[in-house]
Design a protein around this motif. Sequence first.
Motif, PDB file in Angstrom:
ATOM      1  N   PHE A 241      -3.560   2.280   3.137  1.00 42.65           N
ATOM      2  CA  PHE A 241      -3.310   3.213   2.044  1.00 42.65           C
ATOM      3  C   PHE A 241      -3.733   4.632   2.437  1.00 42.65           C
ATOM      4  O   PHE A 241      -2.986   5.597   2.245  1.00 42.65           O
ATOM      5  CB  PHE A 241      -4.072   2.763   0.796  1.00 42.65           C
ATOM      6  CG  PHE A 241      -3.884   3.667  -0.397  1.00 42.65           C
ATOM      7  CD1 PHE A 241      -2.953   3.369  -1.370  1.00 42.65           C
ATOM      8  CD2 PHE A 241      -4.662   4.817  -0.548  1.00 42.65           C
ATOM      9  CE1 PHE A 241      -2.783   4.194  -2.466  1.00 42.65           C
ATOM     10  CE2 PHE A 241      -4.491   5.655  -1.637  1.00 42.65           C
ATOM     11  CZ  PHE A 241      -3.554   5.340  -2.602  1.00 42.65           C
TER      12      PHE A 241
ATOM     13  N   PRO B 136      -7.053   4.357  -3.725  1.00 42.34           N
ATOM     14  CA  PRO B 136      -7.329   3.237  -2.815  1.00 42.34           C
ATOM     15  C   PRO B 136      -7.999   2.065  -3.521  1.00 42.34           C
ATOM     16  O   PRO B 136      -7.667   0.909  -3.274  1.00 42.34           O
ATOM     17  CB  PRO B 136      -8.258   3.861  -1.765  1.00 42.34           C
ATOM     18  CG  PRO B 136      -7.944   5.312  -1.792  1.00 42.34           C
ATOM     19  CD  PRO B 136      -7.596   5.625  -3.217  1.00 42.34           C
TER      20      PRO B 136
ATOM     21  N   THR C 284      -5.550   0.164  -5.580  1.00 35.27           N
ATOM     22  CA  THR C 284      -4.624  -0.568  -4.709  1.00 35.27           C
ATOM     23  C   THR C 284      -5.256  -1.855  -4.199  1.00 35.27           C
ATOM     24  O   THR C 284      -4.622  -2.916  -4.180  1.00 35.27           O
ATOM     25  CB  THR C 284      -4.206   0.320  -3.528  1.00 35.27           C
ATOM     26  OG1 THR C 284      -3.591   1.511  -4.021  1.00 35.27           O
ATOM     27  CG2 THR C 284      -3.224  -0.402  -2.626  1.00 35.27           C
TER      28      THR C 284
ATOM     29  N   THR D  34      -6.042  -3.194   3.394  1.00 37.21           N
ATOM     30  CA  THR D  34      -5.188  -2.520   2.413  1.00 37.21           C
ATOM     31  C   THR D  34      -5.633  -1.080   2.190  1.00 37.21           C
ATOM     32  O   THR D  34      -4.813  -0.161   2.146  1.00 37.21           O
ATOM     33  CB  THR D  34      -5.219  -3.288   1.075  1.00 37.21           C
ATOM     34  OG1 THR D  34      -4.787  -4.633   1.286  1.00 37.21           O
ATOM     35  CG2 THR D  34      -4.310  -2.635   0.050  1.00 37.21           C
TER      36      THR D  34
ATOM     37  N   SER E 167       0.824  -1.214   0.000  1.00 35.02           N
ATOM     38  CA  SER E 167       0.000   0.000   0.000  1.00 35.02           C
ATOM     39  C   SER E 167       0.853   1.256   0.000  1.00 35.02           C
ATOM     40  O   SER E 167       0.559   2.224  -0.713  1.00 35.02           O
ATOM     41  CB  SER E 167      -0.942  -0.004   1.212  1.00 35.02           C
ATOM     42  OG  SER E 167      -1.845  -1.080   1.152  1.00 35.02           O
TER      43      SER E 167
END
Length: 286
Positions: free
Chosen positions: A143, A92, A95, A139, A82
């Motif tokens: 992030f 985000p 990701t 995650t 991240s």
Amino acid sequence: MSQDSTLQLAGLIKGNEAALVDELITAMRNKLMRFDKVSESEIRQQTAQLLKLLELNIPKTTTHNLNDSIWAETKQLLTEFSHARVKQGYTPAETASIIFSLKEPIFKLLRASLTDQPQQLVEELATTTALFDSLGLYTIDVFQKARELVISRQQQELLELSTPVVQLWQNVLALPLIGTLDSARTQVVMENLLQKIVETGALIAIIDITGVPTVDTLVAQHLLKTIAAARLMGADCIISGIRPQIAQTIVHLGVNLEDVITKATLADAFVIALKKTGASITNSAA
């Protein structure tokens, strides 16, 4: 999540890592996800690492609660992943897409493996969904926190860059201000000015507010605090850039600047500063 369920999921991942990674890359391409800032080989490597950790750790727990110490190494991998995506300028959603996009190829394996066991298939699908949703949400959370830190650091750097203290002459400093002067920026302004006074031993500091769009009571108070701090360090202040509308505003607000020298332009303030330090400028004959 039952022990049988975890063993089933781990067993499906084992030996199918390469196929799962291939299907993930295909899914990402079909969804037009970007490969412009990170190479396909890097994504393959990161996904393979994640699958290997899942294969090792899933059988050790009966819960997808990521607070369990079993998931520490997996969380570390996702954190590094991240943070890298923040620096690379991804969103985000982009990701977390690698995590969420892994669900479908794993579902495909589950359906093929449990075709004749519909009840167990439903349980496995629910277990896998819960696990990968937890990983994906973690995650996103990491992030966003990393991006907030980057933004905060950039804002601090911009504040410092927007408040340069320039040495105009021996014992004379200039602090040109541009934009709105709020509490946070005033603190940076004050710190930069005082540090420069210490470094140079300056006697005069010209605070130029030509680039300050408006002066209200709060801005005036910030200026007075900066002037007071500079005087405590042994430097007198001159305010330049006093335009007619700003002069009227200051009078209307009742701000007391009687003991502060003010000038319309930086050039006028510089002349006064030179006189106060015993220096002068003369025109040389051609």
